[in-house]
Design a protein around this motif. Structure first.
Motif, short mmCIF file in Angstrom:
data_model
loop_
_atom_site.label_atom_id
_atom_site.label_comp_id
_atom_site.label_asym_id
_atom_site.label_seq_id
_atom_site.Cartn_x
_atom_site.Cartn_y
_atom_site.Cartn_z
N ILE A 121 0.87 -1.18 0.00
CA ILE A 121 0.00 0.00 0.00
C ILE A 121 0.90 1.22 0.00
O ILE A 121 1.74 1.39 0.89
N ASP A 122 0.75 2.04 -1.01
CA ASP A 122 1.59 3.25 -1.15
C ASP A 122 3.07 2.88 -1.10
O ASP A 122 3.89 3.60 -0.50
N GLY A 123 3.42 1.74 -1.68
CA GLY A 123 4.80 1.33 -1.78
C GLY A 123 5.35 0.59 -0.59
O GLY A 123 6.48 0.09 -0.62
N SER A 169 -8.81 3.05 -3.62
CA SER A 169 -7.80 3.39 -4.62
C SER A 169 -7.77 4.88 -4.94
O SER A 169 -6.82 5.35 -5.58
N HIS A 185 -5.26 5.40 -1.87
CA HIS A 185 -4.11 4.51 -1.71
C HIS A 185 -3.71 3.91 -3.06
O HIS A 185 -4.56 3.63 -3.91
N HIS A 186 -2.40 3.68 -3.21
CA HIS A 186 -1.90 2.90 -4.34
C HIS A 186 -1.83 1.46 -3.86
O HIS A 186 -1.04 1.12 -2.98
N ILE A 187 -2.68 0.60 -4.43
CA ILE A 187 -2.84 -0.78 -3.96
C ILE A 187 -2.21 -1.72 -4.98
O ILE A 187 -2.66 -1.80 -6.12
N GLN A 188 -1.17 -2.43 -4.56
CA GLN A 188 -0.45 -3.31 -5.48
C GLN A 188 -0.30 -4.70 -4.86
O GLN A 188 0.09 -4.84 -3.71
N CYS A 232 -2.13 -3.82 -10.02
CA CYS A 232 -2.68 -2.69 -9.28
C CYS A 232 -4.19 -2.90 -9.17
O CYS A 232 -4.86 -3.21 -10.17
N TYR A 245 -8.17 -1.69 -7.88
CA TYR A 245 -8.98 -0.47 -7.81
C TYR A 245 -10.32 -0.76 -7.13
O TYR A 245 -10.91 -1.82 -7.33
#
Length: 238
Positions: free
Chosen positions: A29-31, A43, A46-49, A54, A56
């Motif tokens: 989350i967020d890197g 999303s 937060h950047h969700i990976q 990724c 959304y």
């Protein structure tokens, strides 16, 4: 949305496969590596990976100016509900109002399908402050302000937490004020003023936590939260 549910939904994984992503530290989350599977994410915030994917979300957050006469409920046999004021394009099966306002109370109401966010905003320990604009049928004084500050006692001995009362105008027949509280007992605001021998004649919520009522919203109107407004709610995404 819960992170584990989002992974299962978007990556079509089994429960076991979802847990393996966390065990292998492939969820970020967020890197940053995230190990809390129940964390609430969006999303938009937060950047969700997960691995190379990724993810959304598609939550809705509506700021409504609730009118008097409408009930804060999902269904009611006699009265219009707040969810019935929402257009079909903005409806979600799990859309619900965060907290409640009495039928004759107006003002700010948040509706969302993000159940975890609503839960966090209503937790007593979060001490989310709510501010009301209040009109009463009598004269308020400095003694009333001090009584609210000390904590109003209801009949039966129940004591409210200290509240902030700001008197804007006061005459023998009517007073206009702002009241800020950090709890939500049943009919609390009305009962607090009754304990000071005045009756609430009009009540409007103008703030809830970091959100403020949009003065451009007509009664019964609503709009999506802006990105800056949603960012103010980010601390409640746990």
């Amino acid at each position: 949305m819960r992170l584990d549910k989002l992974i299962e939904q978007e990556l079509l994984t089994s429960r076991k496969e979802m847990k393996q992503y966390f065990a292998r530290k492939q969820v970020r989350i967020d890197g940053q590596v995230e190990m809390n599977a129940s964390r609430n994410v969006d999303s938009l915030l937060h950047h969700i990976q997960v691995g190379s994917d990724c993810l959304y979300t598609d939550h809705v957050y509506l700021l409504m100016n609730k009118p008097a006469g409408v009930v804060t409920a999902l269904k009611d046999e006699k009265h219009t509900t707040v969810t019935q004021l929402v257009a079909s394009v903005d409806q979600r099966e799990t859309l619900y109002p965060v907290g409640r306002l009495d039928r004759d109370t107006e003002g700010l109401l948040l509706l969302t399908d993000n159940g975890q966010l609503g839960y966090e905003l209503l937790l007593p320990e979060k001490k989310v402050e709510k501010t009301y604009e209040v009109w009463v049928n009598g004269k308020l004084s400095e003694a009333d302000r001090l009584a609210f500050q000390a904590g109003i006692m209801f009949h039966g001995g129940e004591i409210c937490k200290p509240a902030k009362l700001a008197i804007l105008d006061a005459s023998d027949k009517m007073s206009h004020c702002l009241l800020s509280i950090q709890e939500g007992k049943f009919h609390q605001v009305k009962k607090m003023f009754l304990s000071r021998n005045v009756k609430v004649t009009r009540l409007r919520r103008i703030r809830m936590g970091p959100l403020s009522l949009d003065s451009q919203l007509l009664r019964g109107g609503y709009r999506q939260l802006s990105y800056p407004e949603l960012m103010k709610l980010k601390p409640y995404f746990k």
